[in-house]
Design an enzyme around this catalytic site. Structure first.
Site, PDB file in Angstrom:
ATOM      1  N   GLU A 227       0.988  -1.105  -0.051  1.00  0.00           N
ATOM      2  CA  GLU A 227      -0.051  -0.249  -0.361  1.00  0.00           C
ATOM      3  C   GLU A 227       0.796   1.013   0.043  1.00  0.00           C
ATOM      4  O   GLU A 227       2.314   1.011   0.304  1.00  0.00           O
ATOM      5  CB  GLU A 227      -1.120   0.027   1.351  1.00  0.00           C
ATOM      6  CG  GLU A 227      -0.351  -0.014   2.692  1.00  0.00           C
ATOM      7  CD  GLU A 227      -1.017   0.188   3.729  1.00  0.00           C
ATOM      8  OE1 GLU A 227      -1.415   1.884   3.150  1.00  0.00           O
ATOM      9  OE2 GLU A 227      -1.422   0.487   4.568  1.00  0.00           O
TER      10      GLU A 227
ATOM     11  N   LYS B 174      -2.764  -2.134  15.610  1.00  0.00           N
ATOM     12  CA  LYS B 174      -2.481  -0.694  16.688  1.00  0.00           C
ATOM     13  C   LYS B 174      -4.023  -0.339  17.961  1.00  0.00           C
ATOM     14  O   LYS B 174      -5.173  -0.986  17.744  1.00  0.00           O
ATOM     15  CB  LYS B 174      -2.788   0.064  15.834  1.00  0.00           C
ATOM     16  CG  LYS B 174      -1.255   0.806  15.402  1.00  0.00           C
ATOM     17  CD  LYS B 174      -0.011   2.471  15.550  1.00  0.00           C
ATOM     18  CE  LYS B 174       0.540   2.009  14.843  1.00  0.00           C
ATOM     19  NZ  LYS B 174       0.666   2.160  13.123  1.00  0.00           N
TER      20      LYS B 174
ATOM     21  N   SER C  89     -12.998   1.124  10.196  1.00  0.00           N
ATOM     22  CA  SER C  89     -12.213   1.208   8.728  1.00  0.00           C
ATOM     23  C   SER C  89     -13.511   0.885   7.414  1.00  0.00           C
ATOM     24  O   SER C  89     -13.580  -0.569   8.111  1.00  0.00           O
ATOM     25  CB  SER C  89     -11.060   1.633   9.129  1.00  0.00           C
ATOM     26  OG  SER C  89     -10.288   0.849   7.875  1.00  0.00           O
TER      27      SER C  89
HETATM   28  N1  PSU Z   1      -2.791   1.422  10.633  1.00  0.00           N
HETATM   29  C1  PSU Z   1      -1.622   1.609  11.179  1.00  0.00           C
HETATM   30  N2  PSU Z   1      -0.786   2.211   9.639  1.00  0.00           N
HETATM   31  C2  PSU Z   1      -1.229   2.643   9.073  1.00  0.00           C
HETATM   32  C3  PSU Z   1      -2.728   2.615   8.798  1.00  0.00           C
HETATM   33  C4  PSU Z   1      -3.113   2.018   9.729  1.00  0.00           C
HETATM   34  O1  PSU Z   1      -1.151   1.077  11.991  1.00  0.00           O
HETATM   35  O2  PSU Z   1       0.032   2.824   7.873  1.00  0.00           O
HETATM   36  C5  PSU Z   1      -3.235   3.350   7.619  1.00  0.00           C
HETATM   37  C6  PSU Z   1      -3.447   1.776   6.312  1.00  0.00           C
HETATM   38  O3  PSU Z   1      -3.133   3.086   5.057  1.00  0.00           O
HETATM   39  C7  PSU Z   1      -4.777   1.787   6.703  1.00  0.00           C
HETATM   40  C8  PSU Z   1      -5.390   3.360   6.875  1.00  0.00           C
HETATM   41  O4  PSU Z   1      -5.317   1.050   5.089  1.00  0.00           O
HETATM   42  O5  PSU Z   1      -4.041   3.773   8.025  1.00  0.00           O
HETATM   43  C9  PSU Z   1      -6.630   3.564   7.759  1.00  0.00           C
HETATM   44  O6  PSU Z   1      -7.703   4.751   7.286  1.00  0.00           O
HETATM   45  P1  PSU Z   1      -8.741   4.675   8.115  1.00  0.00           P
HETATM   46  O7  PSU Z   1      -8.749   4.823   9.835  1.00  0.00           O
HETATM   47  O8  PSU Z   1      -9.410   6.222   7.724  1.00  0.00           O
HETATM   48  O9  PSU Z   1      -9.981   3.523   7.338  1.00  0.00           O
HETATM   49 MN    MN Z   2     -12.558   6.092   9.344  1.00  0.00          MN
END
Ligand code: PSU
Ligand code: MN
Length: 306
Positions: free
Chosen positions: A24, A158, A139
């Site tokens: 990614e 995390k 997410s």
């Molecule tokens: N969690 C991590 N490192 C990251 C991300 C999440 O520990 O880099 C990034 C990834 O690209 C994941 C995105 O898909 O954040 C999720 O964002 P959101 O919570 O806004 O969906």
């Molecule tokens: Mn979100």
């Protein structure tokens, strides 16, 4: 007109039926500071190669969905300001309006599947945020895992997230959560979360077989492979827990919501750990790249023997 552009190296790998691992790009633009972000991206690509597969880092540049970036494109992405954070909802808009975008786990899965890539390595996935019962912040990575048949290797999630709720949503969505080589669901910086993973597999060949079984059965959705951080790179929970609490409070106080939450938390934790978190982050992404390369090889080998 093709929806995506393969880099020369990825195109050659596809033609030769070599194993390919998708990577990614939100981790590059919204997950780590420059220049460590581009250095890490290169290191992770090299790790995939050393382990017998071809890396395909995925991003959108000027509206073009790129499967595999050249070194110059990687550098451009890492340095460009105002790169969109592109999840499922954003991907077609980003492409149609010819903007630059870094793909999250969800969008990378979509792109990988379009290109015919089955395995994807990242650091951590997005999940159910703490306080989601109020904010509804869950997410799109989770529903993507339920919809798109790609196996995602991550170091768990995390502790900025609510791990029990994240596992509940994955269960509801029918996503197999497979801990690799241990019973516990790993918690990104630490190998243990104290929560038992729903499934456990100990061999890349088994993970590949489960992936192919799912596809054969016509079930939508992929697998989440939760690979614990290497022992020597772990950060103790009692060091991190108070810092995570602090960053969570700051996000609330500053009214950070929506897609800004995860990038805010990641960059605050880099600052609060004085970069210590970065070293661990790099180690676990490379560890995931290694496992993903092995799974991709097993999938290719199985298809050849079929
Ligand atoms: N969690 C991590 N490192 C990251 C991300 C999440 O520990 O880099 C990034 C990834 O690209 C994941 C995105 O898909 O954040 C999720 O964002 P959101 O919570 O806004 O969906
Ligand atoms: Mn979100």
């Amino acid at each position: 007109m093709s929806l995506f552009t393969l880099s020369p190296k990825v195109a050659a790998a596809m033609a030769a039926h070599q194993p390919i691992v998708a990577l990614e790009s939100t981790i590059i633009t919204h997950g780590m500071p420059y220049p460590q972000n581009v250095e890490t991206a290169r290191l992770v690509e090299a790790t995939v190669r050393e382990n017998g597969a071809v890396p395909a880092t995925i991003a959108v540049l000027n509206g073009e969905l790129l499967i595999g970036l050249t070194d110059a494109q990687l550098e451009e992405l890492a340095q460009t300001k105002d790169v969109m954070k592109v999840s499922r909802a954003d991907l077609p808009v980003c492409m149609a309006t010819r903007r630059n975008g870094a793909t999250t786990v969800a969008a990378t899965m979509i792109a990988a599947h379009l290109a015919g890539i089955s395995v994807f390595a990242t650091g951590g996935i997005g999940g159910v945020h703490r306080g989601a019962e109020e904010s509804f912040d869950i997410s799109a990575d989770l529903t993507e895992l339920a919809a798109t048949p790609v196996s995602v290797v991550a170091a768990g999630a995390k502790a900025i997230l609510d791990l029990p709720k994240t596992l509940e949503v994955l269960e509801t969505q029918g996503v197999p959560v497979i801990a690799y080589g241990q019973d516990d669901f790993p918690a990104f910086w630490s190998r243990q979360s104290g929560i038992r993973a729903p499934l456990r597999l100990d061999h890349p060949a088994e993970i590949a077989a489960a992936h192919l079984m799912r596809v054969s059965m016509g079930l939508p959705g992929g697998q989440l492979i939760a690979n614990p951080i290497p022992r020597d790179a772990e950060i103790a929970n009692d060091v991190l827990a108070p810092l995570i609490d602090q960053a969570t409070q700051e996000a609330a106080d500053q009214g950070i919501i929506g897609k800004s939450v995860t990038p805010f938390m990641l960059s605050r934790l880099f600052e609060l750990t004085e970069g210590q978190s970065l070293t661990a982050n790099i180690a676990l992404v490379r560890n995931n790249a290694r496992l993903a390369a092995k799974i991709a090889q097993e999938i290719v080998a199985t298809k050849k023997n079929a």
